[in-house]
Design a protein around this motif. Structure first.
Motif, short mmCIF file in Angstrom:
data_model
loop_
_atom_site.label_atom_id
_atom_site.label_comp_id
_atom_site.label_asym_id
_atom_site.label_seq_id
_atom_site.Cartn_x
_atom_site.Cartn_y
_atom_site.Cartn_z
N LYS A 32 2.27 -2.40 -0.28
CA LYS A 32 2.15 -1.81 1.05
C LYS A 32 1.47 -2.81 2.00
CE LYS A 32 1.90 3.03 -0.38
NZ LYS A 32 1.07 4.27 -0.36
N LYS A 33 1.91 -2.80 3.24
CA LYS A 33 1.33 -3.68 4.24
C LYS A 33 -0.17 -3.43 4.37
CE LYS A 33 1.98 -5.25 9.01
NZ LYS A 33 2.78 -5.11 10.25
N GLY A 34 -0.93 -4.51 4.37
CA GLY A 34 -2.38 -4.40 4.51
C GLY A 34 -3.12 -4.35 3.19
N ALA A 46 -1.52 -8.48 2.22
CA ALA A 46 -0.08 -8.45 2.49
C ALA A 46 0.17 -8.15 3.96
CB ALA A 46 0.58 -7.39 1.62
N SER A 47 1.06 -8.96 4.57
CA SER A 47 1.37 -8.73 5.98
C SER A 47 2.88 -8.64 6.21
CB SER A 47 0.77 -9.84 6.84
OG SER A 47 1.23 -11.11 6.42
N VAL A 48 3.63 -9.62 5.71
CA VAL A 48 5.08 -9.63 5.88
C VAL A 48 5.73 -10.07 4.58
CG1 VAL A 48 4.99 -10.13 8.36
CG2 VAL A 48 5.05 -12.02 6.72
N ASP A 49 7.03 -9.77 4.45
CA ASP A 49 7.78 -10.24 3.28
C ASP A 49 7.72 -11.76 3.21
OD1 ASP A 49 8.48 -7.60 3.03
OD2 ASP A 49 10.60 -7.87 3.56
N VAL A 71 7.03 -6.54 1.22
CA VAL A 71 5.96 -5.79 1.86
C VAL A 71 6.57 -4.60 2.60
CG1 VAL A 71 4.06 -5.86 3.52
CG2 VAL A 71 4.58 -7.88 2.09
N ARG A 72 6.10 -3.40 2.29
CA ARG A 72 6.66 -2.19 2.90
C ARG A 72 5.62 -1.44 3.71
NH1 ARG A 72 10.15 0.16 -2.25
NH2 ARG A 72 11.58 -1.63 -2.44
#
Length: 259
Positions: A169-171, A230-233, A258-259
């Motif tokens: 998950k993002k962040g 995590a920020s972007v794929d 990243v979702r």
């Protein structure tokens, strides 16, 4: 004059028909007008040896007024070229082959094989190249240079990377682990390469270049582990810049969704 051979004794190589080295301590030797103009080892690249045998090609090019009859080259490690006290030697594995360029010059091709079981880990790094040529004619003009140049003989490296969880998950935190190992010639396995600086890099999906996020050092087991948000794929990878004893290596990127 005939220069006696010791190549067979020190490295299991064949006896050269015309040119070899003195029986005790080698030293620069020159008679007549024979000249070495170029020596190339392994195509000019560092020699990287893993846990399997490595074939190495050396070429010695030179001139003599009457032409070139024979050639020789070998790699050695130590303070001086004393056959009985060398820490490492890689001599010819078979008869050299000399190819005529013109009436006065030729290139001689010499093949040697690095057997990991015969190498000491402590000798990884800078080796010396001894090279020689034998001119044609009764006078047997020749030239021998015991330190014509240096080359690097290195222990092969491997580097892994694993980014998890996937997807994430993002962040949230992404844990990026890996390990840096290098060939242990004496045991013929890959062992931890400890205390080495390794860069963690990231490339966002849709871009072409990696960006360095941080630099870590491998632990006592050669392992790497860190976390990033995590920020972007994109893909994570580790990059080791190399050392005198071991070459640079880059792990294949590990993609994280990243979702």
């Amino acid at each position: 004059m005939r220069i006696r051979t010791t190549v067979a004794a020190v490295s299991g190589a064949v006896v050269l028909s015309g040119l070899a080295l003195p029986t005790a301590q080698a030293a620069d030797s020159h008679k007549g007008h024979t000249k070495i103009t170029k020596v190339v080892v392994n195509g000019g690249k560092d020699i990287v040896v893993g846990t399997a045998d490595k074939k190495i090609t050396m070429t010695v090019t030179g001139t003599d007024p009457k032409g070139i009859k024979d050639g020789f080259a070998a790699l050695w490690y130590g303070k001086k070229l004393d056959w009985g006290r060398l820490d490492g030697m890689l001599g010819p594995a078979k008869e050299p082959r000399c190819t005529k360029i013109d009436a006065k010059s030729a290139t001689c091709r010499i093949v040697t094989v690095a057997h990991p079981r015969g190498l000491k880990n402590s000798t990884a790094g800078t080796w010396n190249v001894v090279a020689g040529l034998l001119g044609k004619g009764r006078a047997e003009n020749h030239v021998i240079k015991e330190k014509y140049k240096t080359v690097r003989v290195q222990r092969a490296t491997r580097l892994t990377v694993n980014a998890s969880p996937e997807p994430v998950k993002k962040g949230e935190a992404v844990t990026v682990s890996g390990a840096l190992t290098r060939a242990d010639w004496e045991s013929r396995t890959y062992a931890a390469y400890t205390g080495q600086p390794v860069k963690l890099q990231f490339k966002a999906e849709g871009t072409s270049a990696y960006t360095t996020l941080k630099t870590l050092k491998t632990d006592a087991k050669g392992q790497l582990k860190t976390t990033v948000k995590a920020s972007v794929d994109g893909s994570f990878r580790y990059v080791f810049g190399g050392s005198a004893a071991s070459p640079a290596v880059t792990a294949a990127g590990d993609f994280v969704d990243v979702r």
